[in-house]
Write an enzyme that holds these catalytic residues in place. Sequence first.
Site, PDB file in Angstrom:
ATOM      1  N   ASN A   9       0.868  -1.180   0.000  1.00 50.94           N
ATOM      2  CA  ASN A   9       0.000   0.000   0.000  1.00 50.94           C
ATOM      3  C   ASN A   9       0.902   1.226   0.000  1.00 50.94           C
ATOM      4  OD1 ASN A   9      -1.843   2.019   0.461  1.00 50.94           O
ATOM      5  ND2 ASN A   9      -2.203   1.475   2.607  1.00 50.94           N
ATOM      6  N   LYS A  11       0.161   4.331  -0.259  1.00 47.97           N
ATOM      7  CA  LYS A  11      -0.432   5.534   0.347  1.00 47.97           C
ATOM      8  C   LYS A  11      -0.175   6.747  -0.553  1.00 47.97           C
ATOM      9  CE  LYS A  11       0.346   3.340   4.756  1.00 47.97           C
ATOM     10  NZ  LYS A  11       0.212   3.434   6.179  1.00 47.97           N
ATOM     11  N   HIS A  95      -9.475   1.122   4.774  1.00 50.09           N
ATOM     12  CA  HIS A  95      -8.189   1.239   5.470  1.00 50.09           C
ATOM     13  C   HIS A  95      -8.381   2.159   6.677  1.00 50.09           C
ATOM     14  CE1 HIS A  95      -4.037   2.321   6.306  1.00 50.09           C
ATOM     15  NE2 HIS A  95      -3.696   1.219   5.653  1.00 50.09           N
ATOM     16  N   GLU A  97      -6.694   4.490   7.777  1.00 47.79           N
ATOM     17  CA  GLU A  97      -6.436   5.915   7.509  1.00 47.79           C
ATOM     18  C   GLU A  97      -7.642   6.564   6.839  1.00 47.79           C
ATOM     19  OE1 GLU A  97      -2.607   5.413   5.624  1.00 47.79           O
ATOM     20  OE2 GLU A  97      -1.767   4.857   7.565  1.00 47.79           O
ATOM     21  N   GLU A 167      -5.686  -5.256  10.307  1.00 47.06           N
ATOM     22  CA  GLU A 167      -4.669  -4.228  10.514  1.00 47.06           C
ATOM     23  C   GLU A 167      -4.926  -3.507  11.838  1.00 47.06           C
ATOM     24  OE1 GLU A 167      -2.598  -3.146   6.629  1.00 47.06           O
ATOM     25  OE2 GLU A 167      -4.176  -1.675   6.991  1.00 47.06           O
ATOM     26  N   GLY A 173       2.307   1.840  10.748  1.00 48.20           N
ATOM     27  CA  GLY A 173       3.251   2.948  10.640  1.00 48.20           C
ATOM     28  C   GLY A 173       3.922   3.312  11.943  1.00 48.20           C
ATOM     29  N   SER A 213       3.254  -2.546  10.282  1.00 53.80           N
ATOM     30  CA  SER A 213       4.712  -2.568  10.462  1.00 53.80           C
ATOM     31  C   SER A 213       5.348  -3.912  10.084  1.00 53.80           C
ATOM     32  CB  SER A 213       5.086  -2.168  11.907  1.00 53.80           C
ATOM     33  OG  SER A 213       4.662  -0.837  12.149  1.00 53.80           O
TER      34      SER A 213
HETATM   35  C1  PEP Z   1      -0.755  -0.112   5.801  1.00 54.98           C
HETATM   36  O1  PEP Z   1      -0.666   0.980   5.278  1.00 54.98           O
HETATM   37  O2  PEP Z   1      -1.712  -0.834   5.523  1.00 54.98           O
HETATM   38  C2  PEP Z   1       0.288  -0.530   6.740  1.00 54.98           C
HETATM   39  C3  PEP Z   1       0.149  -1.672   7.350  1.00 54.98           C
HETATM   40  O3  PEP Z   1       1.354   0.331   6.923  1.00 54.98           O
HETATM   41  P1  PEP Z   1       2.775  -0.033   7.629  1.00 54.98           P
HETATM   42  O4  PEP Z   1       3.243  -1.329   7.013  1.00 54.98           O
HETATM   43  O5  PEP Z   1       3.663   1.115   7.297  1.00 54.98           O
HETATM   44  O6  PEP Z   1       2.511  -0.187   9.084  1.00 54.98           O
END
Ligand code: PEP
Length: 252
Positions: A9, A11, A95, A97, A167, A173, A213
């Site tokens: 992803n 972003k 998501h 976000e 998630e 992040g 992460s």
């Molecule tokens: C994501 O954006 O779905 C995500 C899991 O980000 P990160 O791997 O940076 O934690």
Amino acid sequence: MRKPVIAGNWKMYKTIAEAVDFIEKIKPVAAKADHCEVVVAPPFTALAAAAKAAKGSKVAVSAQDVHWDKEGAHTGDISPVMLIDAGCTHVIIGHSERRHDHGETDEQVNRKLKAALAAGLTPIVCVGETLAERESGGTGEVLKTQFEGSLAGLTPSDFSRIIIAYEPVWAIGTGRTATPEIAAEAHRLLRQLAARRFGEQEASGVRILYGGSVKPDNVGGLMAQEEIDGALVGGASLKVDSFSALVNYPRG
Ligand code: PEP
């Protein structure tokens, strides 16, 4: 047999040229990766060029969001038909976000999901609890509410076409990954919810990705869990080297 999915992803990162360059470099890696499916989700502006670069390869292109209407007065939004037109096969929906920055509700996630399915896209539907919800013991209830609300009205056949991403918001992040055991426990719960709602067969077939992460040095432990069918990765998907290492996660 659930074929694992490694999805990046991106972003709000990468210009068109950067996206195309990345895809050209990851194509030979994906070509050799028979053990998994490879998906990248560039920003809207780079989707068409990314899909053109990926055409005929094993790299699938996903959008990061979608509107539920085919067209209309929705400034800034993109419809499922437009994503297909740009060459996408997948779309990330719900998501955290989007849920937190844009106040997206389970009901809106559900409308997007149904529209994406109707258009022939493969939705990657995200669910996950916040830190406060986990610390207050509310993880199970939050996942149940998100699962039931986001997937309301789906038939078992619709369900067989979706991918779920667990998630935990506290792991996205932050550099703080869920342990493989914590992730697997949440995946088991989601699979139980799926069995109750759609039947054992559909539940055992659905791919549930972990996101939060994920990095080359922790992907092996996560993927060793039978319940974890892949990863949705933000930060570590932005560099070709680390995304390649994730695609080629250690396998026993
Ligand atoms: C994501 O954006 O779905 C995500 C899991 O980000 P990160 O791997 O940076 O934690």
